[in-house]
Design a protein around this motif. Structure first.
Motif, PDB file in Angstrom:
ATOM      1  N   GLU A   1       2.143   6.017   4.394  1.00  0.00           N
ATOM      2  CA  GLU A   1       2.411   7.281   5.083  1.00  0.00           C
ATOM      3  C   GLU A   1       1.583   7.452   6.353  1.00  0.00           C
ATOM      4  OE1 GLU A   1       1.577  10.195   2.090  1.00  0.00           O
ATOM      5  OE2 GLU A   1       3.002   9.280   0.685  1.00  0.00           O
ATOM      6  N   PHE A   2       0.428   6.779   6.410  1.00  0.00           N
ATOM      7  CA  PHE A   2      -0.489   6.951   7.533  1.00  0.00           C
ATOM      8  C   PHE A   2      -1.372   5.723   7.622  1.00  0.00           C
ATOM      9  CE2 PHE A   2      -4.692   8.196   9.128  1.00  0.00           C
ATOM     10  CZ  PHE A   2      -4.341   8.757  10.342  1.00  0.00           C
ATOM     11  N   CYS A   3      -1.760   5.347   8.833  1.00  0.00           N
ATOM     12  CA  CYS A   3      -2.682   4.231   9.041  1.00  0.00           C
ATOM     13  C   CYS A   3      -3.528   4.536  10.268  1.00  0.00           C
ATOM     14  CB  CYS A   3      -1.896   2.933   9.242  1.00  0.00           C
ATOM     15  SG  CYS A   3      -2.943   1.482   9.472  1.00  0.00           S
ATOM     16  N   ASP A   4      -4.857   4.518  10.103  1.00  0.00           N
ATOM     17  CA  ASP A   4      -5.741   4.738  11.245  1.00  0.00           C
ATOM     18  C   ASP A   4      -6.373   3.415  11.670  1.00  0.00           C
ATOM     19  OD1 ASP A   4      -7.839   4.183   9.504  1.00  0.00           O
ATOM     20  OD2 ASP A   4      -8.799   6.140   9.713  1.00  0.00           O
ATOM     21  N   SER A   5      -7.333   3.476  12.572  1.00  0.00           N
ATOM     22  CA  SER A   5      -7.938   2.258  13.110  1.00  0.00           C
ATOM     23  C   SER A   5      -8.644   1.429  12.041  1.00  0.00           C
ATOM     24  CB  SER A   5      -8.913   2.594  14.241  1.00  0.00           C
ATOM     25  OG  SER A   5      -9.957   3.411  13.754  1.00  0.00           O
ATOM     26  N   THR A   6      -9.191   2.072  11.030  1.00  0.00           N
ATOM     27  CA  THR A   6      -9.835   1.324   9.948  1.00  0.00           C
ATOM     28  C   THR A   6      -8.797   0.497   9.202  1.00  0.00           C
ATOM     29  OG1 THR A   6     -11.413   3.145   9.711  1.00  0.00           O
ATOM     30  CG2 THR A   6     -11.374   1.512   7.954  1.00  0.00           C
TER      31      THR A   6
ATOM     32  N   PRO B   1       0.852  -1.189   0.000  1.00  0.00           N
ATOM     33  CA  PRO B   1       0.000   0.000   0.000  1.00  0.00           C
ATOM     34  C   PRO B   1       0.895   1.249   0.000  1.00  0.00           C
ATOM     35  CG  PRO B   1       0.087  -0.954   2.198  1.00  0.00           C
ATOM     36  CD  PRO B   1       0.932  -1.818   1.309  1.00  0.00           C
ATOM     37  N   ALA B   2       0.549   2.216  -0.838  1.00  0.00           N
ATOM     38  CA  ALA B   2       1.331   3.458  -0.915  1.00  0.00           C
ATOM     39  C   ALA B   2       0.386   4.636  -0.699  1.00  0.00           C
ATOM     40  CB  ALA B   2       2.019   3.583  -2.266  1.00  0.00           C
ATOM     41  N   GLY B   3       0.657   5.422   0.335  1.00  0.00           N
ATOM     42  CA  GLY B   3      -0.178   6.586   0.637  1.00  0.00           C
ATOM     43  C   GLY B   3      -0.780   6.484   2.013  1.00  0.00           C
ATOM     44  N   GLU B   4      -2.037   6.914   2.124  1.00  0.00           N
ATOM     45  CA  GLU B   4      -2.724   6.981   3.410  1.00  0.00           C
ATOM     46  C   GLU B   4      -3.797   5.905   3.507  1.00  0.00           C
ATOM     47  OE1 GLU B   4      -4.228  10.950   3.860  1.00  0.00           O
ATOM     48  OE2 GLU B   4      -2.253  11.843   3.526  1.00  0.00           O
ATOM     49  N   LEU B   5      -3.699   5.097   4.548  1.00  0.00           N
ATOM     50  CA  LEU B   5      -4.660   4.024   4.786  1.00  0.00           C
ATOM     51  C   LEU B   5      -5.587   4.468   5.907  1.00  0.00           C
ATOM     52  CD1 LEU B   5      -5.708   1.152   4.396  1.00  0.00           C
ATOM     53  CD2 LEU B   5      -3.835   0.352   5.861  1.00  0.00           C
ATOM     54  N   ASP B   6      -6.822   4.808   5.532  1.00  0.00           N
ATOM     55  CA  ASP B   6      -7.772   5.302   6.519  1.00  0.00           C
ATOM     56  C   ASP B   6      -9.188   4.907   6.117  1.00  0.00           C
ATOM     57  OD1 ASP B   6      -8.585   7.103   4.504  1.00  0.00           O
ATOM     58  OD2 ASP B   6      -7.381   8.740   5.320  1.00  0.00           O
ATOM     59  N   HIS B   7     -10.171   5.469   6.800  1.00  0.00           N
ATOM     60  CA  HIS B   7     -11.582   5.150   6.565  1.00  0.00           C
ATOM     61  C   HIS B   7     -11.966   5.297   5.093  1.00  0.00           C
ATOM     62  CE1 HIS B   7     -15.888   4.942   7.215  1.00  0.00           C
ATOM     63  NE2 HIS B   7     -16.008   6.076   6.556  1.00  0.00           N
ATOM     64  N   HIS B   8     -11.413   6.294   4.421  1.00  0.00           N
ATOM     65  CA  HIS B   8     -11.792   6.576   3.038  1.00  0.00           C
ATOM     66  C   HIS B   8     -11.087   5.686   2.018  1.00  0.00           C
ATOM     67  CE1 HIS B   8     -14.022  10.053   4.393  1.00  0.00           C
ATOM     68  NE2 HIS B   8     -12.975  10.414   5.113  1.00  0.00           N
ATOM     69  N   THR B   9      -9.960   5.099   2.385  1.00  0.00           N
ATOM     70  CA  THR B   9      -9.168   4.331   1.423  1.00  0.00           C
ATOM     71  C   THR B   9      -9.040   2.850   1.765  1.00  0.00           C
ATOM     72  OG1 THR B   9      -7.100   4.837   2.583  1.00  0.00           O
ATOM     73  CG2 THR B   9      -7.785   6.373   0.847  1.00  0.00           C
ATOM     74  N   ALA B  10      -9.542   2.442   2.909  1.00  0.00           N
ATOM     75  CA  ALA B  10      -9.334   1.068   3.389  1.00  0.00           C
ATOM     76  C   ALA B  10      -9.829   0.007   2.411  1.00  0.00           C
ATOM     77  CB  ALA B  10      -9.991   0.886   4.759  1.00  0.00           C
TER      78      ALA B  10
END
Length: 114
Positions: free
Chosen positions: A56-61, A21-30
């Motif tokens: 670059e980023f990973c949230d709880s989703t 995965p490249a970029g931001e992993l969050d609610h919108h991209t999971a």
């Protein structure tokens, strides 16, 4: 938003599937990661290496996507390994304790040679 903030590449290296995965992993991209990751994890005896070097980023989703893939792989006798986490992403895993349930490697090469 017309431009995806996450791109996911999947390739094979011997018995391993490498999911990057490249970029931001969050609610919108999971969901962009969930589908290819679960497809790889669902193979019998799957050995999946998630190359986090470009994450670059990973949230709880995002954590939940990774945890679900881990459970799916283990149910089929396989495993999900994490490799090359940057400091920001590694901190999220450390704070949440999620890193303790994965095999984490410092580099992609280390994950592939195990």
């Amino acid at each position: 938003m017309s431009v995806a903030r996450l791109r996911v590449d999947v390739r094979r290296h011997g018995v391993s599937a490498i999911v990057t995965p490249a970029g931001e992993l969050d609610h919108h991209t999971a969901e962009l990661l969930r589908e290819p990751l679960e497809a790889c994890a669902g193979e019998p005896g799957a050995r999946v290496v998630v190359d986090c070097s470009r994450l670059e980023f990973c949230d709880s989703t995002g954590l939940n996507v990774l945890l679900a893939a881990r459970l799916k792989a283990e149910a089929g006798g396989g495993a999900v390994h994490l490799a090359a986490m940057g400091a920001v992403v590694a901190r999220v895993f450390e704070i949440t304790g999620v890193g303790a349930v994965f095999t984490v490697h410092d580099t992609l090469d280390a994950a592939l040679t195990e």
